[in-house]
Design a protein around this motif. Structure first.
Motif, PDB file in Angstrom:
ATOM      1  N   GLN A  31     -62.301   9.627   7.384  1.00 23.82           N
ATOM      2  CA  GLN A  31     -62.752   8.233   7.310  1.00 23.82           C
ATOM      3  C   GLN A  31     -64.017   8.011   8.132  1.00 23.82           C
ATOM      4  OE1 GLN A  31     -59.823   5.283   8.532  1.00 23.82           O
ATOM      5  NE2 GLN A  31     -61.447   3.915   9.243  1.00 23.82           N
ATOM      6  N   HIS A  34     -67.154   9.777   6.737  1.00 27.14           N
ATOM      7  CA  HIS A  34     -67.703   9.096   5.557  1.00 27.14           C
ATOM      8  C   HIS A  34     -68.427   7.814   5.949  1.00 27.14           C
ATOM      9  CE1 HIS A  34     -68.178   7.917   1.414  1.00 27.14           C
ATOM     10  NE2 HIS A  34     -67.550   6.774   1.640  1.00 27.14           N
ATOM     11  N   PRO A  38     -72.224   8.201   4.242  1.00 25.30           N
ATOM     12  CA  PRO A  38     -71.544   8.063   2.952  1.00 25.30           C
ATOM     13  C   PRO A  38     -71.969   9.099   1.914  1.00 25.30           C
ATOM     14  CG  PRO A  38     -72.272   5.923   3.759  1.00 25.30           C
ATOM     15  CD  PRO A  38     -72.907   6.949   4.635  1.00 25.30           C
ATOM     16  N   GLU A  41     -70.905  15.437   1.826  1.00 26.18           N
ATOM     17  CA  GLU A  41     -69.706  16.007   1.235  1.00 26.18           C
ATOM     18  C   GLU A  41     -68.757  16.435   2.369  1.00 26.18           C
ATOM     19  OE1 GLU A  41     -70.551  19.122  -1.503  1.00 26.18           O
ATOM     20  OE2 GLU A  41     -71.218  17.738  -3.053  1.00 26.18           O
ATOM     21  N   LEU A  42     -67.472  16.237   2.148  1.00 17.59           N
ATOM     22  CA  LEU A  42     -66.483  16.492   3.191  1.00 17.59           C
ATOM     23  C   LEU A  42     -65.477  17.534   2.701  1.00 17.59           C
ATOM     24  CD1 LEU A  42     -65.824  12.791   4.265  1.00 17.59           C
ATOM     25  CD2 LEU A  42     -67.531  14.389   5.157  1.00 17.59           C
ATOM     26  N   ARG A  71     -62.630  10.134   0.975  1.00 16.04           N
ATOM     27  CA  ARG A  71     -63.404  11.165   0.287  1.00 16.04           C
ATOM     28  C   ARG A  71     -63.052  12.554   0.815  1.00 16.04           C
ATOM     29  NH1 ARG A  71     -69.969  11.355  -0.772  1.00 16.04           N
ATOM     30  NH2 ARG A  71     -69.978  13.439  -1.713  1.00 16.04           N
TER      31      ARG A  71
END
Length: 223
Positions: A31, A34, A38, A41-42, A71
């Protein structure tokens, strides 16, 4: 984003983050990352990712994060292999299972050890250490032809799977450049001589490299 948070039996690794925050720390990590960026890539990355118990736990983690609206883009499968384990079939099955969870798959930290494994221990827990013995360091002067052939075959078989599932795999990275620099020489027994990478101690490509390149070229022609 998060690395090595799950044990081989599927339970949570008792890290400092876990001890202080609890299971929630992984969700918070994804969380906060991101929110900070934003566009980033995670990923979640871990070793022994073909282990059914760990695999089930990681798939559940992915699904839980997605259900929370968080994400997660990819799973990193650390590829610390031996000549026998994990099998190529197990590796392929795991790629398909992780992909079915709705994320990309990355093959990370790939290497293939050729030397004996104390107590048949697998994974990559750097806390595991054993005393040196000549019996556990049999290839000081080089690999016997039979062992070298098995190494070349294991690498080619793995890359054939990677090529077959290139629609699911976003990248493959090795854990080191050449055999002399590999951590495998010192884990879990310090001072051994291993041959786990695609380039030898003189930075010369092993024969399997040409075979992999040829296989990739043939697959492109077929497609």
């Amino acid at each position: 984003m998060v690395n090595e948070a799950i044990e081989g039996d599927g339970s949570w690794r008792k890290t400092k983050f876990y001890s202080i925050i609890g299971e929630e720390y992984i969700k918070l990590a994804f969380q906060f990352a991101h929110e900070a960026d934003p566009e980033a890539e995670l990923y979640y990355n871990d070793y022994s990712m073909t282990s059914p118990a760990k695999r089930d736990a990681v798939v559940k983690l992915v699904k839980d994060l997605k259900e929370e609206g968080l994400r997660i883009d990819a799973i990193g499968m650390q590829g610390h292999c031996s000549l026998n384990k994990p099998t190529v079939d197990d590796f392929e099955e795991s790629i398909k299972i992780y992909s079915a969870a709705g994320v990309k798959v990355m093959i990370t930290e790939l290497d293939v050890t050729t030397i004996p494994n104390p107590f048949d221990m697998h994974g990559a827990d750097v806390a595991n250490r054993f005393e040196y013995s000549k019996e556990m360091d049999p290839y000081k002067e080089g690999l016997p032809e039979q062992v070298d052939s098995a190494l070349q075959k294991k690498y080619l078989d793995l890359f054939m799977v990677f090529l077959k599932h290139q629609d699911k795999i976003s990248r493959v990275t090795l854990w080191g450049l050449n055999d002399a620099q590999s951590w495998r020489n010192n884990w879990p027994i310090h001072g051994r001589t291993d041959y786990p990478l695609l380039f030898d101690r003189k930075n010369k490509a092993k024969p399997v490299v040409e075979a992999i390149i040829e296989a990739a070229g043939n697959m492109r022609l077929q497609n």
